[in-house]
Design an enzyme around this catalytic site. Structure first.
Site, mmCIF file in Angstrom:
data_model
loop_
_atom_site.group_PDB
_atom_site.id
_atom_site.type_symbol
_atom_site.label_atom_id
_atom_site.label_comp_id
_atom_site.label_asym_id
_atom_site.label_seq_id
_atom_site.Cartn_x
_atom_site.Cartn_y
_atom_site.Cartn_z
ATOM 1 N N CYS A 114 2.335 3.823 6.521
ATOM 2 C CA CYS A 114 1.879 2.519 6.017
ATOM 3 C C CYS A 114 2.664 1.352 6.621
ATOM 4 O O CYS A 114 2.231 0.197 6.492
ATOM 5 C CB CYS A 114 2.011 2.445 4.500
ATOM 6 S SG CYS A 114 0.791 3.404 3.615
ATOM 7 N N PHE B 136 -6.520 -6.310 0.913
ATOM 8 C CA PHE B 136 -5.873 -5.787 -0.299
ATOM 9 C C PHE B 136 -4.835 -6.753 -0.830
ATOM 10 O O PHE B 136 -4.160 -7.446 -0.070
ATOM 11 C CB PHE B 136 -5.217 -4.423 0.008
ATOM 12 C CG PHE B 136 -6.188 -3.278 -0.126
ATOM 13 C CD1 PHE B 136 -7.237 -3.124 0.772
ATOM 14 C CD2 PHE B 136 -6.075 -2.368 -1.160
ATOM 15 C CE1 PHE B 136 -8.159 -2.093 0.640
ATOM 16 C CE2 PHE B 136 -6.985 -1.327 -1.309
ATOM 17 C CZ PHE B 136 -8.032 -1.188 -0.410
ATOM 18 N N TYR C 101 -2.923 -7.776 16.613
ATOM 19 C CA TYR C 101 -3.086 -6.930 15.414
ATOM 20 C C TYR C 101 -4.295 -5.999 15.583
ATOM 21 O O TYR C 101 -4.214 -4.794 15.330
ATOM 22 C CB TYR C 101 -3.247 -7.837 14.197
ATOM 23 C CG TYR C 101 -3.269 -7.105 12.877
ATOM 24 C CD1 TYR C 101 -2.140 -6.445 12.406
ATOM 25 C CD2 TYR C 101 -4.417 -7.078 12.095
ATOM 26 C CE1 TYR C 101 -2.160 -5.766 11.190
ATOM 27 C CE2 TYR C 101 -4.442 -6.414 10.867
ATOM 28 C CZ TYR C 101 -3.307 -5.760 10.434
ATOM 29 O OH TYR C 101 -3.327 -5.088 9.225
ATOM 30 N N LEU D 28 0.831 -1.208 0.000
ATOM 31 C CA LEU D 28 0.000 0.000 0.000
ATOM 32 C C LEU D 28 0.865 1.257 0.000
ATOM 33 O O LEU D 28 0.571 2.234 -0.701
ATOM 34 C CB LEU D 28 -0.936 -0.006 1.221
ATOM 35 C CG LEU D 28 -1.865 -1.233 1.348
ATOM 36 C CD1 LEU D 28 -2.791 -1.077 2.557
ATOM 37 C CD2 LEU D 28 -2.699 -1.438 0.086
ATOM 38 N N THR E 168 -1.543 -7.321 -1.714
ATOM 39 C CA THR E 168 -0.188 -6.773 -1.495
ATOM 40 C C THR E 168 0.715 -7.948 -1.119
ATOM 41 O O THR E 168 0.227 -9.050 -0.851
ATOM 42 C CB THR E 168 -0.151 -5.764 -0.323
ATOM 43 O OG1 THR E 168 -0.318 -6.479 0.908
ATOM 44 C CG2 THR E 168 -1.194 -4.679 -0.456
HETATM 45 N N1 LIG Z 1 -2.791 -5.805 2.768
HETATM 46 C C1 LIG Z 1 -3.911 -5.759 3.439
HETATM 47 O O1 LIG Z 1 -4.874 -6.462 3.138
HETATM 48 C C2 LIG Z 1 -4.062 -4.818 4.584
HETATM 49 C C3 LIG Z 1 -3.017 -4.091 5.090
HETATM 50 N N2 LIG Z 1 -3.239 -3.229 6.151
HETATM 51 C C4 LIG Z 1 -2.170 -2.411 6.697
HETATM 52 O O2 LIG Z 1 -1.612 -1.618 5.666
HETATM 53 C C5 LIG Z 1 -0.235 -1.371 5.915
HETATM 54 C C6 LIG Z 1 0.576 -1.787 4.695
HETATM 55 O O3 LIG Z 1 0.368 -3.161 4.469
HETATM 56 P P1 LIG Z 1 0.896 -3.893 3.158
HETATM 57 O O4 LIG Z 1 1.324 -2.887 2.183
HETATM 58 O O5 LIG Z 1 -0.113 -4.891 2.811
HETATM 59 O O6 LIG Z 1 2.137 -4.662 3.778
HETATM 60 P P2 LIG Z 1 3.592 -4.976 3.171
HETATM 61 O O7 LIG Z 1 4.131 -6.058 4.026
HETATM 62 O O8 LIG Z 1 3.524 -5.156 1.705
HETATM 63 O O9 LIG Z 1 4.388 -3.614 3.466
HETATM 64 C C7 LIG Z 1 4.690 -3.200 4.763
HETATM 65 C C8 LIG Z 1 5.970 -2.381 4.701
HETATM 66 O O10 LIG Z 1 6.247 -1.926 6.040
HETATM 67 C C9 LIG Z 1 7.640 -2.064 6.279
HETATM 68 N N3 LIG Z 1 7.868 -2.204 7.710
HETATM 69 C C10 LIG Z 1 7.423 -3.178 8.530
HETATM 70 N N4 LIG Z 1 7.865 -2.987 9.778
HETATM 71 C C11 LIG Z 1 8.620 -1.852 9.755
HETATM 72 C C12 LIG Z 1 9.348 -1.139 10.731
HETATM 73 N N5 LIG Z 1 9.418 -1.557 12.002
HETATM 74 N N6 LIG Z 1 9.987 0.005 10.368
HETATM 75 C C13 LIG Z 1 9.947 0.429 9.073
HETATM 76 N N7 LIG Z 1 9.286 -0.218 8.104
HETATM 77 C C14 LIG Z 1 8.627 -1.341 8.442
HETATM 78 C C15 LIG Z 1 8.023 -3.321 5.503
HETATM 79 O O11 LIG Z 1 9.424 -3.380 5.272
HETATM 80 C C16 LIG Z 1 7.198 -3.179 4.243
HETATM 81 O O12 LIG Z 1 7.909 -2.478 3.244
HETATM 82 C C17 LIG Z 1 0.105 -2.142 7.185
HETATM 83 O O13 LIG Z 1 0.046 -1.260 8.271
HETATM 84 C C18 LIG Z 1 -1.007 -3.176 7.272
HETATM 85 O O14 LIG Z 1 -1.240 -3.562 8.592
HETATM 86 C C19 LIG Z 1 -4.466 -3.063 6.694
HETATM 87 C C20 LIG Z 1 -5.518 -3.762 6.217
HETATM 88 C C21 LIG Z 1 -5.402 -4.697 5.144
HETATM 89 C C1 LIG Z 2 -6.402 -9.346 5.251
HETATM 90 C C2 LIG Z 2 -5.961 -9.435 6.694
HETATM 91 C C3 LIG Z 2 -7.048 -8.810 7.593
HETATM 92 C C4 LIG Z 2 -7.090 -7.337 7.523
HETATM 93 C C5 LIG Z 2 -5.735 -6.771 7.764
HETATM 94 O O1 LIG Z 2 -5.644 -5.718 8.316
HETATM 95 C C6 LIG Z 2 -4.598 -7.464 7.334
HETATM 96 C C7 LIG Z 2 -4.667 -8.684 6.782
HETATM 97 C C8 LIG Z 2 -3.455 -9.278 6.230
HETATM 98 C C9 LIG Z 2 -3.262 -10.670 6.753
HETATM 99 C C10 LIG Z 2 -4.499 -11.500 6.463
HETATM 100 C C11 LIG Z 2 -5.732 -10.871 7.137
HETATM 101 C C12 LIG Z 2 -6.933 -11.750 6.967
HETATM 102 O O2 LIG Z 2 -7.981 -11.434 6.494
HETATM 103 C C13 LIG Z 2 -6.798 -13.140 7.399
HETATM 104 C C14 LIG Z 2 -5.596 -13.747 6.701
HETATM 105 C C15 LIG Z 2 -5.920 -13.870 5.209
HETATM 106 C C16 LIG Z 2 -4.365 -12.893 6.988
HETATM 107 C C17 LIG Z 2 -3.224 -13.704 6.486
HETATM 108 C C18 LIG Z 2 -3.626 -15.117 6.922
HETATM 109 C C19 LIG Z 2 -5.128 -15.086 7.259
HETATM 110 O O3 LIG Z 2 -5.291 -15.063 8.658
HETATM 111 C C20 LIG Z 2 -5.846 -16.289 6.694
HETATM 112 O O4 LIG Z 2 -5.339 -16.935 5.832
HETATM 113 C C21 LIG Z 2 -7.141 -16.608 7.152
HETATM 114 O O5 LIG Z 2 -7.740 -17.476 6.664
#
Ligand SMILES: NC(=O)C1=CN([C@@H]2O[C@H](COP(=O)(O)OP(=O)(O)OC[C@H]3O[C@@H](n4cnc5c(N)ncnc54)[C@H](O)[C@@H]3O)[C@@H](O)[C@H]2O)C=CC1
Ligand SMILES: C[C@]12CCC(=O)C=C1CC[C@@H]1[C@@H]2C(=O)C[C@@]2(C)[C@H]1CC[C@]2(O)C(=O)C=O
Length: 251
Positions: free
Chosen positions: A81, A190, A157, A17, A192
């Site tokens: 993020c 999302f 989380y 993201l 990602t």
């Molecule tokens: N992908 C999803 O479905 C969802 C993601 N989120 C949140 O959105 C944000 C971004 O997630 P994504 O892009 O999916 O994850 P991602 O794993 O692709 O990216 C996360 C980034 O944060 C960096 N990071 C992690 N810990 C760190 C630290 N201590 N210091 C500096 N950088 C650090 C990582 O190196 C990575 O580049 C996160 O906060 C996640 O919890 C929330 C809801 C859903």
């Molecule tokens: C998509 C989720 C939930 C929302 C969020 O903030 C971050 C996520 C990334 C990790 C996902 C989360 C989720 O919906 C459950 C799964 C998909 C999780 C990774 C493993 C997960 O627990 C699963 O596989 C559940 O069946």
């Protein structure tokens, strides 16, 4: 706030993201600095300044903010993020969840977001206002739908993201009188790297649980909302779900 030529700091910008925000803001004329603990090949895009830091560390994040201000100029936007999402039941097969594991998630997702935003805000408050309203800057945090519907294994989380959602209004109240707006995006599921590796068996039911459109969110859709928050001067103190209408069940 118009983003052209503005300095935008994006944590977690090396992936997912945050990475989509980097692309979007660069494409729309901003000067972007990425703060991440994992830096991609820095020669890949000369328009972006990459700085390595852990969001939980007070001194290194402060040093990075100084460096960004020095290299790029006035910091006007900060997008948090960086985050982690390890799962772990309160009491699992191996016994009670280790307290250190719970602490680490709170440390990165909640305290890390606060650490970055407090130091970015400090820089913003030292700047001259940009308009007649007195606007100085914009902060965007990333929570999750887990802030409201944490699933099985997401106690840490959900607590971390609930904290991010809950601190949005008080921080907006702290900073609003001095021209800084604060909003939080709570994404659903999302596409990602955080989700990469999950097989069809896990992804299909998640897609089916979305009201419409029945698919995972695209990272660019997150970036578009972040850009709208920056652009819309009347949006403040709000937590905005971006989730296609999904309501997470227990698993
Ligand atoms: N992908 C999803 O479905 C969802 C993601 N989120 C949140 O959105 C944000 C971004 O997630 P994504 O892009 O999916 O994850 P991602 O794993 O692709 O990216 C996360 C980034 O944060 C960096 N990071 C992690 N810990 C760190 C630290 N201590 N210091 C500096 N950088 C650090 C990582 O190196 C990575 O580049 C996160 O906060 C996640 O919890 C929330 C809801 C859903
Ligand atoms: C998509 C989720 C939930 C929302 C969020 O903030 C971050 C996520 C990334 C990790 C996902 C989360 C989720 O919906 C459950 C799964 C998909 C999780 C990774 C493993 C997960 O627990 C699963 O596989 C559940 O069946």
């Amino acid at each position: 706030m118009n983003i052209t030529d503005k300095v935008v700091v994006i944590t977690g910008g090396a992936s997912g993201l945050g990475g989509a925000c980097v692309d979007w803001f660069v494409r729309h004329g901003a000067k972007v600095a990425v703060l991440d603990r994992r830096i991609p090949d820095p020669t890949a895009d000369p328009q972006i300044v990459y700085l390595e830091a852990d969001v939980t560390q007070a001194d290194s994040v402060a040093a990075v903010m100084d460096k960004i201000a020095e290299q790029l100029g006035e910091i006007r936007v900060c997008i948090n993020c960086a985050g982690i999402a390890p799962a772990g039941k309160t009491v699992g097969r191996d016994g009670a969840l280790a307290l250190d594991k719970f602490r680490q998630v709170i440390d990165v997702n909640l305290i890390g977001s606060f650490n970055v935003l407090r130091l970015a805000a400090e820089k913003m408050l030292a700047l001259e206002p940009l308009d007649a309203d007195g606007a100085r800057g914009v902060i965007i945090n990333t929570a999750s739908v887990a802030a409201f519907e944490g699933q099985i294994g997401q106690a840490a989380y959900a607590a971390s993201k609930g904290g991010v959602a809950a601190m949005t209004l008080p921080i907006a109240r702290d900073l609003g009188p001095r021209g800084v707006r604060v909003n939080t995006i709570a994404p659903g599921v999302f596409e990602t790297p955080m989700m990469a590796g999950l097989n069809e068996e896990f992804v299909k039911p998640l897609e089916q649980a979305v009201q419409f459109p029945k698919r995972l969110g695209r990272a660019e859709e997150f970036a578009k909302l972040a850009a709208h928050i920056v652009d819309n001067d009347y949006l403040n103190g709000e937590v905005i779900r971006l989730d296609g209408g999904i309501r997470m069940g227990p698993r």
